[in-house]
Design a protein around this motif. Sequence first.
Motif, short mmCIF file in Angstrom:
data_model
loop_
_atom_site.label_atom_id
_atom_site.label_comp_id
_atom_site.label_asym_id
_atom_site.label_seq_id
_atom_site.Cartn_x
_atom_site.Cartn_y
_atom_site.Cartn_z
N GLU A 217 0.82 -1.21 0.00
CA GLU A 217 0.00 0.00 0.00
C GLU A 217 0.86 1.26 0.00
N ALA A 218 2.06 1.17 0.57
CA ALA A 218 2.93 2.35 0.67
C ALA A 218 3.35 2.88 -0.69
N GLY A 219 3.30 2.04 -1.73
CA GLY A 219 3.76 2.46 -3.04
C GLY A 219 2.70 3.02 -3.95
N LEU A 220 1.46 3.11 -3.51
CA LEU A 220 0.38 3.47 -4.42
C LEU A 220 0.38 4.93 -4.83
N SER A 221 0.88 5.83 -3.99
CA SER A 221 0.79 7.27 -4.31
C SER A 221 2.15 7.89 -4.63
N VAL A 222 3.19 7.07 -4.74
CA VAL A 222 4.53 7.58 -5.01
C VAL A 222 5.04 7.00 -6.32
N LEU A 223 6.13 7.58 -6.85
CA LEU A 223 6.73 7.05 -8.07
C LEU A 223 7.55 5.79 -7.80
N GLY A 224 8.24 5.77 -6.67
CA GLY A 224 9.14 4.66 -6.36
C GLY A 224 8.51 3.67 -5.41
N GLU A 225 7.70 2.76 -5.94
CA GLU A 225 7.05 1.77 -5.08
C GLU A 225 8.06 0.87 -4.39
N ASP A 226 9.18 0.61 -5.05
CA ASP A 226 10.21 -0.23 -4.43
C ASP A 226 10.88 0.49 -3.27
N ALA A 228 9.50 2.86 -1.46
CA ALA A 228 8.50 2.94 -0.39
C ALA A 228 8.41 1.61 0.35
N LEU A 229 8.48 0.52 -0.39
CA LEU A 229 8.46 -0.81 0.24
C LEU A 229 9.67 -0.98 1.14
N ALA A 230 10.85 -0.61 0.66
CA ALA A 230 12.06 -0.74 1.46
C ALA A 230 11.96 0.07 2.75
N ALA A 231 11.43 1.29 2.66
CA ALA A 231 11.30 2.13 3.84
C ALA A 231 10.32 1.53 4.84
N ALA A 232 9.22 0.97 4.34
CA ALA A 232 8.24 0.35 5.24
C ALA A 232 8.83 -0.87 5.94
N LEU A 233 9.60 -1.66 5.23
CA LEU A 233 10.22 -2.84 5.84
C LEU A 233 11.28 -2.45 6.86
N GLU A 234 12.07 -1.44 6.52
CA GLU A 234 13.10 -0.99 7.46
C GLU A 234 12.46 -0.47 8.75
N ALA A 235 11.33 0.23 8.62
CA ALA A 235 10.66 0.77 9.80
C ALA A 235 10.17 -0.34 10.73
N ARG A 236 9.90 -1.52 10.18
CA ARG A 236 9.46 -2.65 11.00
C ARG A 236 10.62 -3.55 11.42
N GLY A 237 11.84 -3.18 11.09
CA GLY A 237 12.99 -3.94 11.52
C GLY A 237 13.34 -5.14 10.65
N PHE A 238 12.77 -5.23 9.44
CA PHE A 238 13.08 -6.34 8.54
C PHE A 238 14.30 -6.01 7.69
N ARG A 239 14.96 -7.07 7.23
CA ARG A 239 16.13 -6.92 6.38
C ARG A 239 15.77 -7.16 4.91
#
Length: 380
Positions: A217-226, A228-239
């Motif tokens: 969902e984080a990528g729906l309103s931005v140009l860089g969906e990838d 946005a995905l990386a930022a969302a995963l980093e915020a949750r502590g995933f690698r």
Amino acid sequence: MIALLALWTALLLVMPLVALQRARAAGRPPALPAPPNRPTLLVRPCAGTPPWLSEALRSTGDAAFVESVQIRFTVDAATDPALPVAEAAAAVLRARGLDARAMVASHPGTNRKAAQVLACVAAHPDAAQVVVADADVDLASASFGLLCGPLSVSDVAAAWQAVVETRGETPGDRASAALLGASLHAFPLLGRLDPGGLVGKLFAFDRARVDAAGGLEAGLSVLGEDMALAAALEARGFRIVQHAGAARSFARGRAMDDLVARYARWLQVIRTQRGGRLWTYPALFLGHALIGVAGLFMAVFQPAAGLAVIAGALIARLLAAAVAVRLGGGRVRASLPDLIAADVLLFRAWRAAVRSREVVWAGRRLQRGPGGAWFSDADT
């Protein structure tokens, strides 16, 4: 002045060496990766009918361990001319015994690739892990087992592999291939300098972990969906894991102006989603050329010093190219004129990204709004 240029050149010499050391530290992939051990969905978003589309989609059947994967070619609407091509490619793969079909996958959002992926994943609730491959990627050069393997580690949410261009037909193709495969901006190299990043041309993700982070969902309103995905995963502590080497792209036959627009769109991603990093481009990714120009001016008054500066810039540029090509698996062959053309292409794209608040993506004109969000005419 000479001391400043020397320090600048030293920085550009060190960057590819750091990337090379990190790639070595990451280790090599297993010689015989295991097939995916959980239900796996492959999504290949399509739009329009570039001349290589059918060939690229059919290459899906040549990927390693494709037999255990659900294959879905998606379009945003039934009116997209890519749909008949995707249906024909899916029929060829089904004749080979593979689970392949084309489908319309639509969801509200400015980023239509992100919308297609989200809709397709939602339509397949049994998929525990998902692979996303852009429509131009030659999947004969990829392995689903290799991509999905790291997802068995509890804190790894996504894994990606760089994609390079190798089938150039035009001067623009050659410049683009040199930029993506033989420069500091080449993703096989750049990914090692930015270990938390993710390039979304070819990647796999664990569905439960990405859902927990709200990554799609984080990528729906931005140009860089990838991104946005990386930022969302980093915020949750995933690698996020980067695989060694690179897959190939079928993209070819492009004019230089079209490529400038393409890379300007990519740089708008940096501008809106990575803070002030766009302003580092002249110092880092365009630094070799700027140092060389400074050396030319210096050579008028101090010939020996100027030539030394030019030589340092050239050595740093050739080193970046050599390391990028090596980290990409040696797929790219770029001459010195190609390297110069790549730097000119990147400069033109950077200048366009700085000057404009608009991009054109898949025939849709988008405008930059507040907070890094983008809007099309249909949204306003």
